[in-house]
Scaffold this motif. Structure first.
Motif, PDB file in Angstrom:
ATOM      1  N   GLU A  18     -10.640 -26.946   3.102  1.00  0.00           N
ATOM      2  CA  GLU A  18     -11.983 -26.933   3.689  1.00  0.00           C
ATOM      3  C   GLU A  18     -12.233 -28.212   4.478  1.00  0.00           C
ATOM      4  O   GLU A  18     -12.846 -28.190   5.534  1.00  0.00           O
ATOM      5  CB  GLU A  18     -13.026 -26.800   2.568  1.00  0.00           C
ATOM      6  CG  GLU A  18     -14.433 -26.593   3.049  1.00  0.00           C
ATOM      7  CD  GLU A  18     -14.636 -25.245   3.724  1.00  0.00           C
ATOM      8  OE1 GLU A  18     -15.496 -25.195   4.616  1.00  0.00           O
ATOM      9  OE2 GLU A  18     -13.961 -24.257   3.376  1.00  0.00           O
ATOM     10  N   ARG A  19     -11.737 -29.333   3.947  1.00  0.00           N
ATOM     11  CA  ARG A  19     -11.943 -30.635   4.591  1.00  0.00           C
ATOM     12  C   ARG A  19     -10.583 -31.207   5.000  1.00  0.00           C
ATOM     13  O   ARG A  19      -9.568 -30.903   4.380  1.00  0.00           O
ATOM     14  CB  ARG A  19     -12.643 -31.581   3.614  1.00  0.00           C
ATOM     15  CG  ARG A  19     -14.033 -31.095   3.220  1.00  0.00           C
ATOM     16  CD  ARG A  19     -14.707 -32.015   2.200  1.00  0.00           C
ATOM     17  NE  ARG A  19     -13.949 -32.259   0.975  1.00  0.00           N
ATOM     18  CZ  ARG A  19     -13.884 -31.425  -0.057  1.00  0.00           C
ATOM     19  NH1 ARG A  19     -14.513 -30.271  -0.009  1.00  0.00           N
ATOM     20  NH2 ARG A  19     -13.192 -31.730  -1.134  1.00  0.00           N
ATOM     21  N   PRO A  20     -10.557 -32.051   6.033  1.00  0.00           N
ATOM     22  CA  PRO A  20      -9.289 -32.608   6.520  1.00  0.00           C
ATOM     23  C   PRO A  20      -8.593 -33.468   5.463  1.00  0.00           C
ATOM     24  O   PRO A  20      -9.237 -34.227   4.754  1.00  0.00           O
ATOM     25  CB  PRO A  20      -9.687 -33.472   7.713  1.00  0.00           C
ATOM     26  CG  PRO A  20     -11.130 -33.304   7.922  1.00  0.00           C
ATOM     27  CD  PRO A  20     -11.699 -32.531   6.796  1.00  0.00           C
ATOM     28  N   THR A  21      -7.286 -33.308   5.398  1.00  0.00           N
ATOM     29  CA  THR A  21      -6.447 -34.084   4.491  1.00  0.00           C
ATOM     30  C   THR A  21      -5.125 -34.362   5.186  1.00  0.00           C
ATOM     31  O   THR A  21      -4.461 -33.424   5.626  1.00  0.00           O
ATOM     32  CB  THR A  21      -6.165 -33.294   3.201  1.00  0.00           C
ATOM     33  OG1 THR A  21      -7.396 -33.012   2.557  1.00  0.00           O
ATOM     34  CG2 THR A  21      -5.294 -34.073   2.258  1.00  0.00           C
ATOM     35  N   LEU A  22      -4.756 -35.621   5.276  1.00  0.00           N
ATOM     36  CA  LEU A  22      -3.496 -36.014   5.897  1.00  0.00           C
ATOM     37  C   LEU A  22      -3.330 -35.306   7.242  1.00  0.00           C
ATOM     38  O   LEU A  22      -4.175 -35.413   8.104  1.00  0.00           O
ATOM     39  CB  LEU A  22      -2.327 -35.761   4.950  1.00  0.00           C
ATOM     40  CG  LEU A  22      -2.386 -36.482   3.598  1.00  0.00           C
ATOM     41  CD1 LEU A  22      -1.268 -36.010   2.697  1.00  0.00           C
ATOM     42  CD2 LEU A  22      -2.355 -37.979   3.763  1.00  0.00           C
ATOM     43  N   ASN A  23      -2.257 -34.546   7.409  1.00  0.00           N
ATOM     44  CA  ASN A  23      -1.991 -33.849   8.674  1.00  0.00           C
ATOM     45  C   ASN A  23      -2.236 -32.352   8.580  1.00  0.00           C
ATOM     46  O   ASN A  23      -1.848 -31.602   9.456  1.00  0.00           O
ATOM     47  CB  ASN A  23      -0.537 -34.076   9.099  1.00  0.00           C
ATOM     48  CG  ASN A  23      -0.257 -35.528   9.406  1.00  0.00           C
ATOM     49  OD1 ASN A  23      -1.162 -36.270   9.745  1.00  0.00           O
ATOM     50  ND2 ASN A  23       0.979 -35.931   9.268  1.00  0.00           N
ATOM     51  N   ASP A  24      -2.865 -31.907   7.509  1.00  0.00           N
ATOM     52  CA  ASP A  24      -3.080 -30.478   7.295  1.00  0.00           C
ATOM     53  C   ASP A  24      -4.171 -29.934   8.208  1.00  0.00           C
ATOM     54  O   ASP A  24      -5.133 -30.620   8.528  1.00  0.00           O
ATOM     55  CB  ASP A  24      -3.488 -30.205   5.848  1.00  0.00           C
ATOM     56  CG  ASP A  24      -2.380 -30.533   4.861  1.00  0.00           C
ATOM     57  OD1 ASP A  24      -1.222 -30.656   5.291  1.00  0.00           O
ATOM     58  OD2 ASP A  24      -2.680 -30.654   3.666  1.00  0.00           O
ATOM     59  N   MET A  25      -4.022 -28.670   8.573  1.00  0.00           N
ATOM     60  CA  MET A  25      -5.077 -27.979   9.304  1.00  0.00           C
ATOM     61  C   MET A  25      -6.161 -27.568   8.319  1.00  0.00           C
ATOM     62  O   MET A  25      -5.857 -27.209   7.177  1.00  0.00           O
ATOM     63  CB  MET A  25      -4.533 -26.722   9.976  1.00  0.00           C
ATOM     64  CG  MET A  25      -3.594 -26.991  11.115  1.00  0.00           C
ATOM     65  SD  MET A  25      -3.007 -25.466  11.888  1.00  0.00           S
ATOM     66  CE  MET A  25      -4.407 -25.044  12.898  1.00  0.00           C
ATOM     67  N   THR A  26      -7.410 -27.601   8.762  1.00  0.00           N
ATOM     68  CA  THR A  26      -8.502 -27.098   7.941  1.00  0.00           C
ATOM     69  C   THR A  26      -8.675 -25.606   8.212  1.00  0.00           C
ATOM     70  O   THR A  26      -8.110 -25.069   9.173  1.00  0.00           O
ATOM     71  CB  THR A  26      -9.823 -27.820   8.260  1.00  0.00           C
ATOM     72  OG1 THR A  26     -10.186 -27.504   9.606  1.00  0.00           O
ATOM     73  CG2 THR A  26      -9.703 -29.324   8.072  1.00  0.00           C
ATOM     74  N   ILE A  27      -9.481 -24.947   7.400  1.00  0.00           N
ATOM     75  CA  ILE A  27      -9.739 -23.527   7.622  1.00  0.00           C
ATOM     76  C   ILE A  27     -10.445 -23.327   8.959  1.00  0.00           C
ATOM     77  O   ILE A  27     -10.227 -22.321   9.635  1.00  0.00           O
ATOM     78  CB  ILE A  27     -10.522 -22.900   6.439  1.00  0.00           C
ATOM     79  CG1 ILE A  27     -10.506 -21.389   6.526  1.00  0.00           C
ATOM     80  CG2 ILE A  27     -11.920 -23.451   6.351  1.00  0.00           C
ATOM     81  CD1 ILE A  27      -9.160 -20.736   6.349  1.00  0.00           C
ATOM     82  N   GLN A  28     -11.252 -24.307   9.377  1.00  0.00           N
ATOM     83  CA  GLN A  28     -11.896 -24.224  10.686  1.00  0.00           C
ATOM     84  C   GLN A  28     -10.856 -24.303  11.804  1.00  0.00           C
ATOM     85  O   GLN A  28     -10.976 -23.602  12.807  1.00  0.00           O
ATOM     86  CB  GLN A  28     -12.940 -25.336  10.847  1.00  0.00           C
ATOM     87  CG  GLN A  28     -14.149 -25.182   9.956  1.00  0.00           C
ATOM     88  CD  GLN A  28     -13.931 -25.697   8.523  1.00  0.00           C
ATOM     89  OE1 GLN A  28     -12.950 -26.369   8.215  1.00  0.00           O
ATOM     90  NE2 GLN A  28     -14.844 -25.353   7.644  1.00  0.00           N
ATOM     91  N   ASP A  29      -9.841 -25.151  11.629  1.00  0.00           N
ATOM     92  CA  ASP A  29      -8.751 -25.230  12.612  1.00  0.00           C
ATOM     93  C   ASP A  29      -8.000 -23.901  12.685  1.00  0.00           C
ATOM     94  O   ASP A  29      -7.659 -23.425  13.766  1.00  0.00           O
ATOM     95  CB  ASP A  29      -7.760 -26.339  12.249  1.00  0.00           C
ATOM     96  CG  ASP A  29      -8.336 -27.729  12.301  1.00  0.00           C
ATOM     97  OD1 ASP A  29      -9.263 -27.969  13.106  1.00  0.00           O
ATOM     98  OD2 ASP A  29      -7.858 -28.593  11.530  1.00  0.00           O
TER      99      ASP A  29
END
Length: 79
Positions: A18-29
Motif C-alpha cells: 500500500e505504501r512505498p518500500t525500498l524499490n517495490d511498486m505500490t498498488i497504486q503504481d
C-alpha cells in the motif's frame, strides 16, 4: 511466471504494498501500469490475475497484519 501459471489454470494474486518500500511498486503504481502492460501483452486481460494491496508498507510483510482484501484473495491458496 504469472502468465505461465495463469495459463495453466492457477489463480494468480499479484500483491503489492500500500505504501512505498525500498524499490517495490505500490498498488497504486500497479494500477497505473496495468493498462500499459495490457496494451503490450493483451493476453493478460483474459487470465485469472487479481491485483490486491497487502495493506502494508514494510519491506518484510508481517502476515498477521495484511489487508482483508489479501486475506480474501488468498483464502483458498495452496500451502
Amino acid at each position: 511466471m504469472m502468465r505461465w501459471l495463469a495459463q495453466r489454470g492457477t489463480k494468480v494474486v499479484l500483491a503489492a504494498n500500500e505504501r512505498p518500500t525500498l524499490n517495490d511498486m505500490t498498488i497504486q503504481d500497479v494500477a497505473e501500469w496495468w493498462p500499459r502492460i495490457l496494451a503490450m501483452e493483451p493476453s493478460f486481460a483474459s487470465l485469472p490475475i487479481q491485483r490486491v494491496s497487502t495493506g502494508t508498507g514494510e519491506p518484510l510483510i508481517d502476515l498477521m497484519k495484511v489487508s482483508d482484501e489479501l486475506n480474501a484473495a488468498a483464502k483458498d491458496a495452496d500451502c
